[in-house]
Design a protein around this motif. Structure first.
Motif, PDB file in Angstrom:
ATOM      1  N   UNK A 192       0.854  -1.197   0.000  1.00 33.18           N
ATOM      2  CA  UNK A 192       0.000   0.000   0.000  1.00 33.18           C
ATOM      3  C   UNK A 192       0.886   1.241   0.000  1.00 33.18           C
ATOM      4  N   UNK A 193       0.298   2.341  -0.491  1.00 37.61           N
ATOM      5  CA  UNK A 193       1.028   3.604  -0.665  1.00 37.61           C
ATOM      6  C   UNK A 193       0.182   4.743  -0.112  1.00 37.61           C
ATOM      7  N   UNK A 194       0.838   5.800   0.333  1.00 36.64           N
ATOM      8  CA  UNK A 194       0.088   7.001   0.712  1.00 36.64           C
ATOM      9  C   UNK A 194       0.944   8.226   0.470  1.00 36.64           C
ATOM     10  N   UNK A 195       0.269   9.363   0.317  1.00 40.53           N
ATOM     11  CA  UNK A 195       0.973  10.624   0.100  1.00 40.53           C
ATOM     12  C   UNK A 195       0.210  11.739   0.819  1.00 40.53           C
ATOM     13  N   UNK A 196       0.960  12.698   1.343  1.00 40.91           N
ATOM     14  CA  UNK A 196       0.375  13.842   2.053  1.00 40.91           C
ATOM     15  C   UNK A 196      -0.232  14.798   1.041  1.00 40.91           C
ATOM     16  N   UNK A 197      -1.413  15.328   1.313  1.00 39.44           N
ATOM     17  CA  UNK A 197      -1.966  16.437   0.530  1.00 39.44           C
ATOM     18  C   UNK A 197      -2.284  17.554   1.519  1.00 39.44           C
ATOM     19  N   UNK A 198      -2.692  18.712   1.000  1.00 40.81           N
ATOM     20  CA  UNK A 198      -2.788  19.882   1.883  1.00 40.81           C
ATOM     21  C   UNK A 198      -3.782  19.689   3.023  1.00 40.81           C
ATOM     22  N   UNK A 199      -4.843  18.920   2.793  1.00 38.46           N
ATOM     23  CA  UNK A 199      -5.860  18.765   3.834  1.00 38.46           C
ATOM     24  C   UNK A 199      -6.013  17.309   4.298  1.00 38.46           C
ATOM     25  N   UNK A 200      -4.950  16.525   4.208  1.00 41.90           N
ATOM     26  CA  UNK A 200      -5.024  15.149   4.683  1.00 41.90           C
ATOM     27  C   UNK A 200      -4.079  14.247   3.912  1.00 41.90           C
ATOM     28  N   UNK A 201      -4.582  13.074   3.544  1.00 42.37           N
ATOM     29  CA  UNK A 201      -3.738  12.087   2.859  1.00 42.37           C
ATOM     30  C   UNK A 201      -4.537  11.378   1.772  1.00 42.37           C
ATOM     31  N   UNK A 202      -3.823  10.947   0.736  1.00 46.46           N
ATOM     32  CA  UNK A 202      -4.376  10.001  -0.231  1.00 46.46           C
ATOM     33  C   UNK A 202      -3.738   8.663   0.059  1.00 46.46           C
ATOM     34  N   UNK A 203      -4.557   7.599   0.081  1.00 46.89           N
ATOM     35  CA  UNK A 203      -4.021   6.246   0.317  1.00 46.89           C
ATOM     36  C   UNK A 203      -4.579   5.303  -0.723  1.00 46.89           C
ATOM     37  N   UNK A 204      -3.858   4.199  -0.932  1.00 48.63           N
ATOM     38  CA  UNK A 204      -4.387   3.193  -1.849  1.00 48.63           C
ATOM     39  C   UNK A 204      -5.564   2.488  -1.168  1.00 48.63           C
ATOM     40  N   UNK A 205      -6.613   2.174  -1.934  1.00 44.95           N
ATOM     41  CA  UNK A 205      -7.731   1.425  -1.353  1.00 44.95           C
ATOM     42  C   UNK A 205      -7.298   0.004  -0.978  1.00 44.95           C
ATOM     43  N   UNK A 206      -8.074  -0.638  -0.107  1.00 44.43           N
ATOM     44  CA  UNK A 206      -7.763  -2.011   0.277  1.00 44.43           C
ATOM     45  C   UNK A 206      -8.104  -2.963  -0.867  1.00 44.43           C
ATOM     46  N   UNK A 207      -7.314  -4.037  -0.961  1.00 42.80           N
ATOM     47  CA  UNK A 207      -7.569  -5.110  -1.934  1.00 42.80           C
ATOM     48  C   UNK A 207      -7.506  -4.678  -3.391  1.00 42.80           C
ATOM     49  N   UNK A 208      -6.595  -3.782  -3.704  1.00 45.93           N
ATOM     50  CA  UNK A 208      -6.420  -3.431  -5.123  1.00 45.93           C
ATOM     51  C   UNK A 208      -4.974  -3.720  -5.527  1.00 45.93           C
ATOM     52  N   UNK A 209      -4.788  -3.966  -6.804  1.00 43.77           N
ATOM     53  CA  UNK A 209      -3.431  -4.130  -7.327  1.00 43.77           C
ATOM     54  C   UNK A 209      -2.795  -2.751  -7.457  1.00 43.77           C
ATOM     55  N   UNK A 210      -1.569  -2.620  -6.955  1.00 47.84           N
ATOM     56  CA  UNK A 210      -0.880  -1.334  -7.109  1.00 47.84           C
ATOM     57  C   UNK A 210      -0.560  -1.067  -8.580  1.00 47.84           C
ATOM     58  N   UNK A 211      -0.684  -2.108  -9.405  1.00 42.02           N
ATOM     59  CA  UNK A 211      -0.411  -1.954 -10.834  1.00 42.02           C
ATOM     60  C   UNK A 211      -1.563  -1.351 -11.604  1.00 42.02           C
ATOM     61  N   UNK A 212      -2.734  -1.238 -10.983  1.00 43.64           N
ATOM     62  CA  UNK A 212      -3.923  -0.771 -11.724  1.00 43.64           C
ATOM     63  C   UNK A 212      -4.712   0.236 -10.892  1.00 43.64           C
ATOM     64  N   UNK A 213      -4.017   1.215 -10.328  1.00 43.54           N
ATOM     65  CA  UNK A 213      -4.709   2.197  -9.479  1.00 43.54           C
ATOM     66  C   UNK A 213      -5.436   3.224 -10.337  1.00 43.54           C
ATOM     67  N   UNK A 214      -6.668   3.514  -9.948  1.00 45.87           N
ATOM     68  CA  UNK A 214      -7.433   4.571 -10.605  1.00 45.87           C
ATOM     69  C   UNK A 214      -7.270   5.839  -9.757  1.00 45.87           C
ATOM     70  N   UNK A 215      -6.603   6.867 -10.285  1.00 48.45           N
ATOM     71  CA  UNK A 215      -6.349   8.069  -9.474  1.00 48.45           C
ATOM     72  C   UNK A 215      -7.610   8.643  -8.836  1.00 48.45           C
ATOM     73  N   UNK A 216      -8.747   8.512  -9.519  1.00 48.75           N
ATOM     74  CA  UNK A 216      -9.992   9.096  -9.001  1.00 48.75           C
ATOM     75  C   UNK A 216     -10.591   8.286  -7.860  1.00 48.75           C
TER      76      UNK A 216
END
Ligand SMILES: O=C(O)[C@@H](O)C(=O)COP(=O)(O)O
Ligand SMILES: [Zn+2]
Length: 214
Positions: A35-59
């Protein structure tokens, strides 16, 4: 949300998906592990559970607010608490990467490791990018006790090896966290290649003379 904030968040969404695809393409993550995460100005974006990191949908990335509450996108990784502890304990952290990369995961299963430094400083680059790597006692993935177990360690280390599981690393940016976890994986490979061969890790003095960039 103002347009500047929005475009920054959009870029972070793209960066997360691009990194996931790159890690997956190079075999550093398989199936739906990691799993991956990144800081944004008002919190964090994280990868959803049970998804392939190879096919992440940014939205569809999970959005957590500054209090760690899920406020958008798909359900977050079961390790969201672990990521949040790293961010809270390391004020300069901008990204976190967790993988089950093969060699680091193999080392995490070994008996008799030094829990304070489970992979020695074999090379200067490892010492610079990863530093001293502690072993965190085993807990089941997603167990809140795992977040408690790393709490104090995370204040002193940006890279941790979870026993019988794999590495988790924070960096000032998502890319620096990725660079560090990739170096950790390569050094875990060296560590296993060198088993049974007399080996001289760097001395404390040699390590102390290095630049520790993250
Ligand atoms: O090992 C696990 O189960 C998790 O740490 C993991 O790598 C994947 O879990 P999700 O991020 O919830 O898919
Ligand atoms: Zn995992």
């Amino acid at each position: 949300m103002n347009p500047i904030t929005k475009s920054h968040e959009s870029r972070q969404r793209e960066r997360l998906a691009t990194l996931g695809a790159s890690l997956f393409a190079r075999g550093l993550t398989t199936g739906t592990s990691g799993n991956l995460s990144v800081r944004v100005s008002d919190g964090w974006l994280m990868t959803p559970t049970n998804v392939s990191l190879g096919a992440l949908d940014p939205e569809r990335l999970s959005k957590l607010d500054d209090n760690g509450r899920h406020v958008g996108g798909d359900r977050p990784t079961k390790e969201s608490l672990l990521h949040l502890v790293l961010y809270r304990q390391r004020g300069d952290a901008g990204g976190v990467v967790h993988l089950h990369s093969t060699y680091a995961a193999a080392v995490s299963c070994m008996d008799g490791l030094d829990p304070a430094e489970c992979v020695p400083p074999l090379t200067a680059y490892f010492a610079m990018r990863v530093g001293r790597l502690p072993l965190v006692p085993y807990h089941r993935p997603g167990d809140p006790a795992l977040a408690t177990a790393i709490h104090d360690l995370a204040a002193r280390h940006h890279a941790l090896l979870l026993a019988n599981h794999g590495p988790i690393v924070s960096g000032t940016t998502l890319e620096s966290a990725a660079a560090a976890i990739e170096e950790l994986e390569e050094t875990a490979k060296l560590f296993l290649l060198l088993r049974g061969i007399p080996t001289r890790p760097l001395s404390d003095q040699e390590v102390s003379q290095l630049d520790r960039g993250r």
